[in-house]
Design a protein around this motif. Sequence first.
Motif, PDB file in Angstrom:
ATOM      1  N   ALA A  37       0.806  -1.218   0.000  1.00 36.65           N
ATOM      2  CA  ALA A  37       0.000   0.000   0.000  1.00 36.65           C
ATOM      3  C   ALA A  37       0.846   1.279   0.000  1.00 36.65           C
ATOM      4  N   PHE A  38       2.147   1.170   0.300  1.00 44.06           N
ATOM      5  CA  PHE A  38       3.008   2.354   0.352  1.00 44.06           C
ATOM      6  C   PHE A  38       3.338   2.829  -1.066  1.00 44.06           C
ATOM      7  N   PRO A  39       3.303   4.135  -1.304  1.00 42.24           N
ATOM      8  CA  PRO A  39       3.680   4.651  -2.627  1.00 42.24           C
ATOM      9  C   PRO A  39       5.074   4.172  -3.032  1.00 42.24           C
ATOM     10  N   GLY A  40       5.161   3.571  -4.189  1.00 37.83           N
ATOM     11  CA  GLY A  40       6.433   3.062  -4.679  1.00 37.83           C
ATOM     12  C   GLY A  40       6.994   1.918  -3.857  1.00 37.83           C
ATOM     13  N   ARG A  41       6.177   1.365  -2.974  1.00 39.66           N
ATOM     14  CA  ARG A  41       6.624   0.304  -2.048  1.00 39.66           C
ATOM     15  C   ARG A  41       7.868   0.722  -1.272  1.00 39.66           C
ATOM     16  N   ALA A  42       7.968   2.005  -0.967  1.00 34.14           N
ATOM     17  CA  ALA A  42       9.105   2.549  -0.214  1.00 34.14           C
ATOM     18  C   ALA A  42       8.723   2.717   1.252  1.00 34.14           C
ATOM     19  N   CYS A  43       9.719   2.714   2.116  1.00 34.95           N
ATOM     20  CA  CYS A  43       9.482   2.897   3.547  1.00 34.95           C
ATOM     21  C   CYS A  43       8.868   4.282   3.794  1.00 34.95           C
ATOM     22  N   PRO A  44       7.717   4.347   4.477  1.00 30.11           N
ATOM     23  CA  PRO A  44       7.104   5.653   4.741  1.00 30.11           C
ATOM     24  C   PRO A  44       7.868   6.472   5.782  1.00 30.11           C
ATOM     25  N   ASN A  45       8.739   5.841   6.552  1.00 33.03           N
ATOM     26  CA  ASN A  45       9.522   6.572   7.556  1.00 33.03           C
ATOM     27  C   ASN A  45      10.733   7.267   6.945  1.00 33.03           C
ATOM     28  N   CYS A  46      11.475   6.539   6.096  1.00 35.62           N
ATOM     29  CA  CYS A  46      12.740   7.088   5.586  1.00 35.62           C
ATOM     30  C   CYS A  46      12.790   7.199   4.063  1.00 35.62           C
ATOM     31  N   GLY A  47      11.783   6.636   3.372  1.00 34.96           N
ATOM     32  CA  GLY A  47      11.772   6.673   1.922  1.00 34.96           C
ATOM     33  C   GLY A  47      12.652   5.616   1.282  1.00 34.96           C
ATOM     34  N   GLY A  48      13.258   4.766   2.120  1.00 32.16           N
ATOM     35  CA  GLY A  48      14.173   3.744   1.626  1.00 32.16           C
ATOM     36  C   GLY A  48      13.486   2.564   0.963  1.00 32.16           C
TER      37      GLY A  48
END
Length: 62
Positions: A37-48
Amino acid sequence: MLEMRPTCESCDRDLPPDGEAYICSYECTWCATCRDAFPGRACPNCGGDLQLRPMRVVSSVH
């Protein structure tokens, strides 16, 4: 040593050490459903980038 966090940081679902979970380089930990569900399947905390967490199976041999 990699910290094996026991629950998803988003939905609090249990994540056993030998089950599917995703982590970033800061060890933020997510279940597959939340990761998807996260945009781009990236970590919502750090964008990693999120990668499949390695499994740690506890040995019963002493």
